[in-house]
Write an enzyme that holds these catalytic residues in place. Structure first.
Site, PDB file in Angstrom:
ATOM      1  N   ALA A  78      20.129  57.416 -14.898  1.00 24.00           N
ATOM      2  CA  ALA A  78      18.776  57.146 -15.368  1.00 24.00           C
ATOM      3  C   ALA A  78      18.290  58.191 -16.362  1.00 24.00           C
ATOM      4  CB  ALA A  78      17.816  57.069 -14.181  1.00 24.00           C
ATOM      5  N   THR A  79      18.744  59.442 -16.222  1.00 23.67           N
ATOM      6  CA  THR A  79      18.311  60.474 -17.168  1.00 23.67           C
ATOM      7  C   THR A  79      18.722  60.107 -18.585  1.00 23.67           C
ATOM      8  OG1 THR A  79      18.305  62.248 -15.522  1.00 23.67           O
ATOM      9  CG2 THR A  79      18.561  62.900 -17.824  1.00 23.67           C
ATOM     10  N   GLN A 180      13.360  54.607  -8.291  1.00 23.07           N
ATOM     11  CA  GLN A 180      13.070  54.573  -6.851  1.00 23.07           C
ATOM     12  C   GLN A 180      12.616  53.202  -6.374  1.00 23.07           C
ATOM     13  OE1 GLN A 180      13.607  57.090  -4.743  1.00 23.07           O
ATOM     14  NE2 GLN A 180      14.132  58.634  -6.264  1.00 23.07           N
ATOM     15  N   SER A 197      19.158  53.576 -11.620  1.00 17.00           N
ATOM     16  CA  SER A 197      20.303  54.411 -11.250  1.00 17.00           C
ATOM     17  C   SER A 197      21.002  53.831 -10.037  1.00 17.00           C
ATOM     18  CB  SER A 197      19.835  55.837 -10.949  1.00 17.00           C
ATOM     19  OG  SER A 197      20.910  56.657 -10.555  1.00 17.00           O
ATOM     20  N   THR A 235      33.309  55.394 -23.275  1.00 14.04           N
ATOM     21  CA  THR A 235      34.109  54.489 -22.455  1.00 14.04           C
ATOM     22  C   THR A 235      33.470  54.316 -21.084  1.00 14.04           C
ATOM     23  OG1 THR A 235      36.124  55.218 -23.579  1.00 14.04           O
ATOM     24  CG2 THR A 235      36.385  54.107 -21.459  1.00 14.04           C
ATOM     25  N   CYS A 317      16.157  67.447  -8.251  1.00  9.12           N
ATOM     26  CA  CYS A 317      16.432  67.930  -9.608  1.00  9.12           C
ATOM     27  C   CYS A 317      15.752  69.264  -9.895  1.00  9.12           C
ATOM     28  CB  CYS A 317      15.973  66.894 -10.634  1.00  9.12           C
ATOM     29  SG  CYS A 317      16.798  65.307 -10.437  1.00  9.12           S
TER      30      CYS A 317
END
Length: 372
Positions: A78-79, A180, A197, A235, A317
């Protein structure tokens, strides 16, 4: 057994917002692609096409929990998805919220240092943004509005649909961080971009996705082969994609039972932690995330005293920074109150017995700290 031959006490895992246990079905789907079907999915030969087919099956499964009329790009997580969406947005101002994940706030801050106009909206004591205040700053000239559906630290659900409407009225795009909430809370169809994510839904780490409404095309963040829709180079791992796809399918198939189980655990936890204060809205929230405060405790000591319970002191994080949570401070809590707060997260594989045993351990440790 431990190294002394004694039976080890099993860990109780209550940190579902940091990551979720990998679903056995997702693991089983990944093994053949890691061990035997190793071809590059971007190769034109038969083995490559077979690997590519697995990626497309996964893409379809992940997309079925997202609005119709869009394109799904696999990313490393997700980042990366959030960075593509924010850095690749059209020129103009950016509006976001003080309780967003660091992947949003830090990226917006970097864009501000590069010359973009960035506005960070405050929240109330319940963690919710004031829509009237949002309407005053989401005006023509703003290019992007970014908001999290379910907050990772306090579980609060923001009024995403209303924020998207404000963005569109001003001619801006709306980006939803649905990490979330994906598979757990309905994602409003008005979103223009959505970041998700895999490892938050019992899938593998190392893969996420960015959903783009038809016609929305941010500028690429990195350049290379353009393997994902010409927007994301690199890839793909068919194994990671397959694990993500199976996890998404299970979230869809088990939505009702998962929700009922989480709500039952949340009700149980609220009785066990009756002496604790809930941080954030009591009603506008995802029930599997309880951010609790017990004034006077030292949460770092609590974590040490409860070594067989995996719970959180804040966002994974930022847990190593030593700073009070920016989310709790945005609610108006003092540093002392923030440092007396813990997050417990639970879900599909959490048992009622585990919740009860964890509550006993946490309450006993907290009471011991308060004892003279």
């Amino acid at each position: 057994m431990d190294r002394h031959g004694a039976a080890s006490t099993p860990m109780i895992y209550l940190d579902y917002q940091a990551t979720t246990p990998l679903a056995p079905e997702a693991f089983d789907a990944m093994v053949p692609l890691l061990r035997d079907q190793f071809a590059n999915p971007h190769s034109a030969h038969r083995l490559g096409r077979a690997a590519a087919a697995q990626v497309e099956v996964a893409r379809d499964a992940v997309a079925r929990l997202l609005p119709p009329g869009g394109q799904l790009l696999f990313t490393s997580g997700a980042t990366e998805a959030l960075n593509i969406a924010i850095q690749g947005a059209p020129p103009g101002g950016i509006v976001t919220i003080a309780t967003e994940h660091a992947a949003v706030l830090d990226t917006a801050d970097a864009m501000g240092r590069a010359g973009r106009d960035v506005t960070v909206l405050p929240v109330g004591a319940d963690g919710l943004v004031d829509l009237e205040a949002a309407a005053r700053v989401i005006v023509p000239g703003v290019a992007l509005v970014v908001a999290m559906l379910v907050n990772n630290e306090i579980g609060v659900i923001q009024p995403v649909a209303a924020l998207a409407d404000l963005a569109h009225s001003a001619g801006a795009l709306f980006l939803c961080d649905a990490v979330q909430g994906y598979g757990r809370v309905p994602i409003p169809p008005a979103c223009d971009m959505i970041a998700i994510s895999a490892h938050k839904i019992h899938g593998p780490k190392g893969v996420g996705a960015l959903w783009l409404r038809d016609g929305v095309r941010p500028a690429p963040l990195i350049h290379g082969g353009g393997q994902e829709g010409g927007l994301r180079s690199g890839t793909l791992s068919p194994a990671l994609c397959a694990g993500f796809g199976v996890a998404a399918r299970l979230m869809r198939e088990r939505a009702g039972s998962d929700r009922a189980h989480v709500e039952s655990l949340a009700a149980l936890a609220r009785t066990f932690f009756a002496d604790w204060t809930l941080n954030g809205s009591d009603t506008h929230r995802y029930p599997g995330n309880l951010n609790l405060r017990r004034n006077g405790i030292d949460r770092a000591r609590l974590l040490s005293d409860c070594r067989n319970v995996a719970f959180s002191l804040g966002s994974a994080c930022a847990s190593g920074s030593g700073r009070p949570s920016h989310v709790l401070r945005a609610l108006g809590l003092s540093d002392g109150h923030a440092r007396a707060s813990v997050r417990i997260g639970f879900g599909r594989y959490t048992s009622r017995d585990e919740m009860e045993r964890a509550a006993i351990l946490l309450n006993e440790a907290a009471a011991a700290q308060a004892a003279p």
